[in-house]
Design an enzyme around this catalytic site. Structure first.
Site, short mmCIF file in Angstrom:
data_model
loop_
_atom_site.label_atom_id
_atom_site.label_comp_id
_atom_site.label_asym_id
_atom_site.label_seq_id
_atom_site.Cartn_x
_atom_site.Cartn_y
_atom_site.Cartn_z
N HIS A 1 -34.74 -29.58 43.79
CA HIS A 1 -33.32 -29.30 43.58
C HIS A 1 -32.59 -28.94 44.87
O HIS A 1 -31.39 -28.72 44.88
CB HIS A 1 -33.19 -28.15 42.57
CG HIS A 1 -31.88 -28.12 41.87
ND1 HIS A 1 -31.01 -27.07 41.97
CD2 HIS A 1 -31.29 -29.02 41.06
CE1 HIS A 1 -29.93 -27.31 41.25
NE2 HIS A 1 -30.07 -28.48 40.69
N HIS B 1 -19.68 -26.87 40.08
CA HIS B 1 -21.08 -27.23 40.21
C HIS B 1 -21.72 -26.38 41.29
O HIS B 1 -22.92 -26.39 41.50
CB HIS B 1 -21.21 -28.72 40.55
CG HIS B 1 -22.60 -29.24 40.46
ND1 HIS B 1 -23.39 -29.46 41.55
CD2 HIS B 1 -23.36 -29.55 39.37
CE1 HIS B 1 -24.58 -29.91 41.17
NE2 HIS B 1 -24.59 -29.97 39.85
#
Length: 550
Positions: free
Chosen positions: A259, A433
């Site tokens: 990630h 985000h």
């Protein structure tokens, strides 16, 4: 070629070599790619989560309030559990934890920007007007004066080097001090020799087009965590580009993800490191709020002194060593803001209000004993109405993959939730985000520390203690930057909250530009957190559409 070190195992190869790899029984598979190219509605042309796929489907086939297909496509109601009737959700009966079911629950997300399909692109196999329209690229031209502004912005004027991404569809004055990926990769900053892009979700064709024309054939290394079919899809995207090679991060612990979001840009003049929160896809750089010292997570099980190298225990160590102890700091609240949520357990004592909170309240010679949930916690996560009223409408929820299977098991968590609002930066309708964590004074005027990171609120990202606290287990790769007042010569031990929109203050480095409104507003009695995999048909979004994720 396999390389192993203290930070995990990595496989480095060229794009052609990767295509021939079969160590995991993988075979190149481009079925989803060719389907997308010829059908235009089957999904995005890169590996991503089910939430993202649902967002793409709804954008390609929107459901209006009067759309007869709505009743046909809406999933049948599922019987609610008696104890959850007041939640207002259509709840499933699954007892499985999402992270024990599918890796993609942890994956993040997307909003669709339009761009041209290059003649060299392998998917340019059929002429589909709908696909061409969906992929038409929005022009992004920079005038000489704007180029000078970008140079001045990055090289000075912002003491923290903390930037948000530009958002389309808002007044341009609210993009002051913000950057687009093309600004970051601009030739203004030097003559590029090669680069490396670390990320989770990657659209290679789009990424290549973000580089200046003169740099598009320079060596590019892509570090990813894809496996099997999704890895084959990523490789297929890169076949036209001989300059692209791959490094596969080995994820030996189940349900982990790569990630991390970082760029390494090597120039003739030097090296730049960019740590950010955006996936390498058009949607994340179009109409979402994103962020662009160092704190990371890497998969593994750590004991002894190694426990403090990664995750929330690394944050705990840094805060103890470098954050000032402020009088009455026990009353200073914690604020966490994120775009995805993992399983927290049956109550706060299982992780959030125990080991995780203890790490976030550590500072100098401050609290000597930890008292459960004494420190206020404010968790900022968009409501259904935040998403419905956003620039993208309901499809923006594809980047907020909080599932009903997880949510229904931790209703206790929702009492900590606060709305997403960014009126002060003019970005209130851009769904976030970005992921940020900080500790503030009770009046929300002072910041003890501020962290921007790729890590969402999950044990997979931050790590969880095992074996009576003797071992820290982390599933995913993450990376972030911790801003501490001491690093900027502030002996009082705090920043002031920057109330202007991303202020470019030249007087001092004491005002930190928080990208959302403070104090955060707690959910009202009728507010619900956005859950991506249930329908919303009571009210239309900003485009007049409903949300049915099937």
């Amino acid at each position: 070629m396999l390389q192993e070190g203290a930070h995990g195992k990595w496989t480095v190869s060229s794009s052609d070599e990767s295509a021939e790899e079969n160590s995991d029984g993988e075979k190149p598979c481009t079925s989803s790619l060719s389907d997308a190219a010829c059908g235009g509605t089957s999904g995005p042309q890169y590996p991503c989560s089910d939430a993202r796929k649902a967002a793409h489907k709804r954008k390609a086939s929107p459901l209006k309030l009067t759309d007869k297909s709505l009743s046909a496509e809406a999933p049948p109601a599922v019987k609610q559990r008696p104890s959850q009737e007041s939640s207002g959700w259509c709840l499933s009966s699954s007892d499985e934890e999402p992270e024990d079911r599918q890796k993609h629950v942890h994956k993040e997300t997307v909003k669709e920007e339009k761009h041209d399909v290059s003649k060299e692109h392998p998917l340019n196999l059929c002429k589909d007007d709908k696909l061409s329209e969906n992929l038409k690229e929005e022009e992004y031209n920079v005038t000489p004066s704007e180029a000078q502004d970008i140079w001045d912005l990055v090289t000075g004027g912002n003491p923290f080097r903390f930037f948000l991404t530009k958002v389309s569809g808002i007044e341009q004055n609210y993009n002051s001090g913000a950057l687009h990926i093309k600004d970051i990769l601009s030739p203004l900053f030097g003559t590029l020799i090669s680069s490396a892009q670390f990320n989770y979700c990657i659209d290679i064709g789009w990424l290549v087009r973000q580089y200046p024309q003169e740099f598009r054939k320079k060596p590019l290394l892509i570090v990813h965590g894809e496996k099997r079919e999704s890895k084959a899809e990523l490789i297929a995207q890169a076949r036209p580009y001989e300059n692209i090679s791959f490094c596969q991060a080995k994820l030996d612990i189940a349900f982990g993800t790569h990630h991390t979001k970082m760029m390494l840009l090597l120039y003739e003049e030097g090296l730049r490191v960019v740590i950010h929160t955006s996936n390498l896809i058009a949607e994340d750089w179009h109409q979402k709020t994103q962020g662009v010292y160092l704190l990371g997570s890497t998969p593994g099980r750590y004991q002894g002194s190694d426990k403090e190298k990664w995750g929330h225990l690394r944050l705990r160590k840094l805060l103890k060593e470098h954050a000032a102890s402020i009088p009455a700091q026990e009353s200073w609240p914690l604020v966490g803001q994120f775009s995805s949520i993992g399983s927290m357990g049956a109550d706060g004592s299982k992780w959030l209000c125990s080991e995780f909170q203890e790490s976030l309240v550590a500072a100098g010679s401050g609290l000597t004993t930890f008292r459960k949930c004494d420190v206020p916690i404010h968790l900022v996560y968009p409501t259904v109405n935040n998403v419905r009223q956003s620039l993208e409408g309901y499809p923006a929820g594809g980047s907020l993959p909080y599932s009903i299977q997880t949510a229904q098991k931790q209703l206790w968590l929702h009492s900590y939730f606060h709305k997403w609002s960014a009126e002060v930066t003019g970005r209130t309708h851009a769904i976030p985000h970005i992921k940020t964590y900080m500790r503030l004074s009770p009046d929300f005027q002072k910041i003890a520390w501020f962290l921007v990171t790729s890590a969402n609120l999950s044990k997979a990202a931050w790590g969880a203690l095992e074996k009576n606290g003797s071992q820290l287990m982390i599933r995913s790769y993450e990376l972030g930057v911790l801003f501490l007042p001491s690093a900027f010569g502030l002996d009082k031990g705090y920043f002031h909250v920057g109330r202007e929109k991303l202020p470019e203050r030249k007087d001092s480095a004491t005002y930190f530009p928080v990208p959302y409104d403070l104090p955060p507003e707690q959910y009202g009695s009728k507010d619900q957190p956005w859950i991506w995999n249930i329908p919303y048909t009571d009210a239309p979004d900003t485009h007049g559409n409903m949300w049915v994720p099937s």
